[in-house]
Design a protein around this motif. Sequence first.
Motif, PDB file in Angstrom:
ATOM      1  N   SER A  55       6.882 -39.662 -39.841  1.00 32.31           N
ATOM      2  CA  SER A  55       6.231 -40.475 -38.815  1.00 32.31           C
ATOM      3  C   SER A  55       5.568 -39.557 -37.796  1.00 32.31           C
ATOM      4  O   SER A  55       5.884 -38.366 -37.703  1.00 32.31           O
ATOM      5  CB  SER A  55       7.258 -41.376 -38.124  1.00 32.31           C
ATOM      6  N   LEU A  56       4.657 -40.126 -37.017  1.00 33.81           N
ATOM      7  CA  LEU A  56       3.987 -39.306 -36.001  1.00 33.81           C
ATOM      8  C   LEU A  56       4.974 -38.816 -34.951  1.00 33.81           C
ATOM      9  O   LEU A  56       4.831 -37.716 -34.416  1.00 33.81           O
ATOM     10  CB  LEU A  56       2.862 -40.118 -35.341  1.00 33.81           C
ATOM     11  N   ASP A  57       5.978 -39.626 -34.666  1.00 36.10           N
ATOM     12  CA  ASP A  57       6.988 -39.216 -33.678  1.00 36.10           C
ATOM     13  C   ASP A  57       7.797 -38.029 -34.200  1.00 36.10           C
ATOM     14  O   ASP A  57       8.107 -37.100 -33.445  1.00 36.10           O
ATOM     15  CB  ASP A  57       7.911 -40.394 -33.364  1.00 36.10           C
ATOM     16  N   ALA A  58       8.141 -38.062 -35.504  1.00 34.65           N
ATOM     17  CA  ALA A  58       8.864 -36.931 -36.098  1.00 34.65           C
ATOM     18  C   ALA A  58       7.994 -35.683 -36.097  1.00 34.65           C
ATOM     19  O   ALA A  58       8.461 -34.571 -35.826  1.00 34.65           O
ATOM     20  CB  ALA A  58       9.292 -37.269 -37.526  1.00 34.65           C
ATOM     21  N   ARG A  59       6.693 -35.860 -36.380  1.00 35.36           N
ATOM     22  CA  ARG A  59       5.784 -34.722 -36.362  1.00 35.36           C
ATOM     23  C   ARG A  59       5.664 -34.131 -34.960  1.00 35.36           C
ATOM     24  O   ARG A  59       5.615 -32.918 -34.791  1.00 35.36           O
ATOM     25  CB  ARG A  59       4.383 -35.127 -36.856  1.00 35.36           C
ATOM     26  N   LEU A  60       5.646 -35.001 -33.964  1.00 33.95           N
ATOM     27  CA  LEU A  60       5.561 -34.524 -32.582  1.00 33.95           C
ATOM     28  C   LEU A  60       6.790 -33.693 -32.217  1.00 33.95           C
ATOM     29  O   LEU A  60       6.690 -32.658 -31.551  1.00 33.95           O
ATOM     30  CB  LEU A  60       5.412 -35.699 -31.617  1.00 33.95           C
ATOM     31  N   ASP A  61       7.967 -34.151 -32.660  1.00 31.75           N
ATOM     32  CA  ASP A  61       9.195 -33.379 -32.422  1.00 31.75           C
ATOM     33  C   ASP A  61       9.101 -32.002 -33.065  1.00 31.75           C
ATOM     34  O   ASP A  61       9.515 -30.996 -32.482  1.00 31.75           O
ATOM     35  CB  ASP A  61      10.406 -34.133 -32.981  1.00 31.75           C
ATOM     36  N   VAL A  62       8.553 -31.959 -34.283  1.00 28.59           N
ATOM     37  CA  VAL A  62       8.401 -30.678 -34.986  1.00 28.59           C
ATOM     38  C   VAL A  62       7.461 -29.765 -34.212  1.00 28.59           C
ATOM     39  O   VAL A  62       7.726 -28.576 -34.024  1.00 28.59           O
ATOM     40  CB  VAL A  62       7.872 -30.906 -36.414  1.00 28.59           C
ATOM     41  N   VAL A  63       6.341 -30.337 -33.761  1.00 26.95           N
ATOM     42  CA  VAL A  63       5.369 -29.538 -33.007  1.00 26.95           C
ATOM     43  C   VAL A  63       6.014 -28.950 -31.766  1.00 26.95           C
ATOM     44  O   VAL A  63       5.836 -27.762 -31.457  1.00 26.95           O
ATOM     45  CB  VAL A  63       4.140 -30.400 -32.634  1.00 26.95           C
ATOM     46  N   PHE A  64       6.793 -29.744 -31.066  1.00 25.55           N
ATOM     47  CA  PHE A  64       7.414 -29.243 -29.839  1.00 25.55           C
ATOM     48  C   PHE A  64       8.458 -28.179 -30.132  1.00 25.55           C
ATOM     49  O   PHE A  64       8.578 -27.202 -29.397  1.00 25.55           O
ATOM     50  CB  PHE A  64       8.031 -30.403 -29.057  1.00 25.55           C
ATOM     51  N   ARG A  65       9.221 -28.339 -31.207  1.00 22.92           N
ATOM     52  CA  ARG A  65      10.230 -27.328 -31.544  1.00 22.92           C
ATOM     53  C   ARG A  65       9.586 -26.012 -31.955  1.00 22.92           C
ATOM     54  O   ARG A  65      10.011 -24.944 -31.536  1.00 22.92           O
ATOM     55  CB  ARG A  65      11.137 -27.834 -32.661  1.00 22.92           C
ATOM     56  N   LYS A  66       8.547 -26.090 -32.791  1.00 22.96           N
ATOM     57  CA  LYS A  66       7.937 -24.887 -33.340  1.00 22.96           C
ATOM     58  C   LYS A  66       6.933 -24.251 -32.383  1.00 22.96           C
ATOM     59  O   LYS A  66       6.759 -23.036 -32.370  1.00 22.96           O
ATOM     60  CB  LYS A  66       7.223 -25.224 -34.659  1.00 22.96           C
ATOM     61  N   LYS A  67       6.263 -25.076 -31.603  1.00 21.37           N
ATOM     62  CA  LYS A  67       5.173 -24.584 -30.769  1.00 21.37           C
ATOM     63  C   LYS A  67       5.550 -24.445 -29.290  1.00 21.37           C
ATOM     64  O   LYS A  67       4.672 -24.212 -28.465  1.00 21.37           O
ATOM     65  CB  LYS A  67       3.967 -25.531 -30.875  1.00 21.37           C
ATOM     66  N   LEU A  68       6.830 -24.582 -28.982  1.00 25.18           N
ATOM     67  CA  LEU A  68       7.225 -24.573 -27.573  1.00 25.18           C
ATOM     68  C   LEU A  68       6.790 -23.310 -26.836  1.00 25.18           C
ATOM     69  O   LEU A  68       6.274 -23.400 -25.720  1.00 25.18           O
ATOM     70  CB  LEU A  68       8.741 -24.754 -27.459  1.00 25.18           C
ATOM     71  N   PRO A  69       6.955 -22.090 -27.411  1.00 23.61           N
ATOM     72  CA  PRO A  69       6.455 -20.901 -26.692  1.00 23.61           C
ATOM     73  C   PRO A  69       4.960 -20.979 -26.406  1.00 23.61           C
ATOM     74  O   PRO A  69       4.509 -20.567 -25.335  1.00 23.61           O
ATOM     75  CB  PRO A  69       6.786 -19.751 -27.646  1.00 23.61           C
ATOM     76  N   GLU A  70       4.193 -21.516 -27.372  1.00 22.16           N
ATOM     77  CA  GLU A  70       2.750 -21.636 -27.157  1.00 22.16           C
ATOM     78  C   GLU A  70       2.441 -22.717 -26.133  1.00 22.16           C
ATOM     79  O   GLU A  70       1.486 -22.589 -25.363  1.00 22.16           O
ATOM     80  CB  GLU A  70       2.058 -21.947 -28.485  1.00 22.16           C
ATOM     81  N   VAL A  71       3.266 -23.756 -26.124  1.00 24.26           N
ATOM     82  CA  VAL A  71       3.056 -24.841 -25.149  1.00 24.26           C
ATOM     83  C   VAL A  71       3.156 -24.308 -23.734  1.00 24.26           C
ATOM     84  O   VAL A  71       2.387 -24.663 -22.844  1.00 24.26           O
ATOM     85  CB  VAL A  71       4.081 -25.975 -25.371  1.00 24.26           C
ATOM     86  N   TRP A  72       4.116 -23.357 -23.514  1.00 23.15           N
ATOM     87  CA  TRP A  72       4.277 -22.802 -22.169  1.00 23.15           C
ATOM     88  C   TRP A  72       3.073 -21.977 -21.750  1.00 23.15           C
ATOM     89  O   TRP A  72       2.740 -21.906 -20.568  1.00 23.15           O
ATOM     90  CB  TRP A  72       5.529 -21.919 -22.116  1.00 23.15           C
ATOM     91  N   SER A  73       2.422 -21.335 -22.726  1.00 23.30           N
ATOM     92  CA  SER A  73       1.308 -20.450 -22.383  1.00 23.30           C
ATOM     93  C   SER A  73      -0.030 -21.165 -22.355  1.00 23.30           C
ATOM     94  O   SER A  73      -1.022 -20.589 -21.914  1.00 23.30           O
ATOM     95  CB  SER A  73       1.238 -19.285 -23.386  1.00 23.30           C
TER      96      SER A  73
END
Length: 240
Positions: free
Chosen positions: A203-221
């Motif tokens: 689901s899109l919600d599950a994909r969003l969770d994955v993005v946040f887990r994997k991309k969190l360092p990039e999200v901060w920058s």
Amino acid sequence: MNDADVSKQIQQMVRFIRQEAEEKANEISVSSEEEFNIEKLQLVEAEKKKIRQEYERKEKQVEVRRKIEYSMQLNASRIKVLQAQDDVVNSMKEAAAKELLQVSHDHEVYRKLLKDLIVQSLLRLKEPAVLLRCRKEDLQSVEYVVPSAQGEYAEKANVHAPEIIIDHIRLPSAPSRHDAHGLFCSGGVVLASRDGKIVFENSLDARLDVVFRKKLPEVWSLPYDLSLLHSPALLLSLPI
């Protein structure tokens, strides 16, 4: 020897005895004073040692308390920083989830995304027959893209096209104002093996969770650009 001589000798003897007694008394006095001074010095040194030991003990206690207080303040500061970071991430995730609801509004883009999600799920399951669940509002789009998804998977996996059975049980709909805290799904699909033992939530919600887990360092920058978090390309770029 007359009486005068006797008296003289007696007086000499008395003077000698008296002198001996005085010398002995002086020796005893000097010896006693030396012993007293030595004992006094020992007592003073013992008290000084006790005072030094007590001071060192209290100094160590003060140092331990200082270190404990510093550690507690440091931990409290770290917790505040982590809490602030967590609050920012959660607020970003909530904002991204709201933006994610807009993905399904572009029918062409959303249909392609649904097809890609189905193909990705089939590649993970590698089953000859699967059950597929989707939202009620996505049923027509899913039925539309299933044939092309079957063909694309068969070509990529070099197998026969799998059987895809659309389950009568639906995923929850998007959140509404009247039920903002209930179960909801922003879109996407969930596939499972026929016996239900293997489930792949895409689901899109599950994909969003994955993005946040994997991309969190990039999200901060990155700047506060939520489009990066709900873009179809990014949602498909990481495996669950």
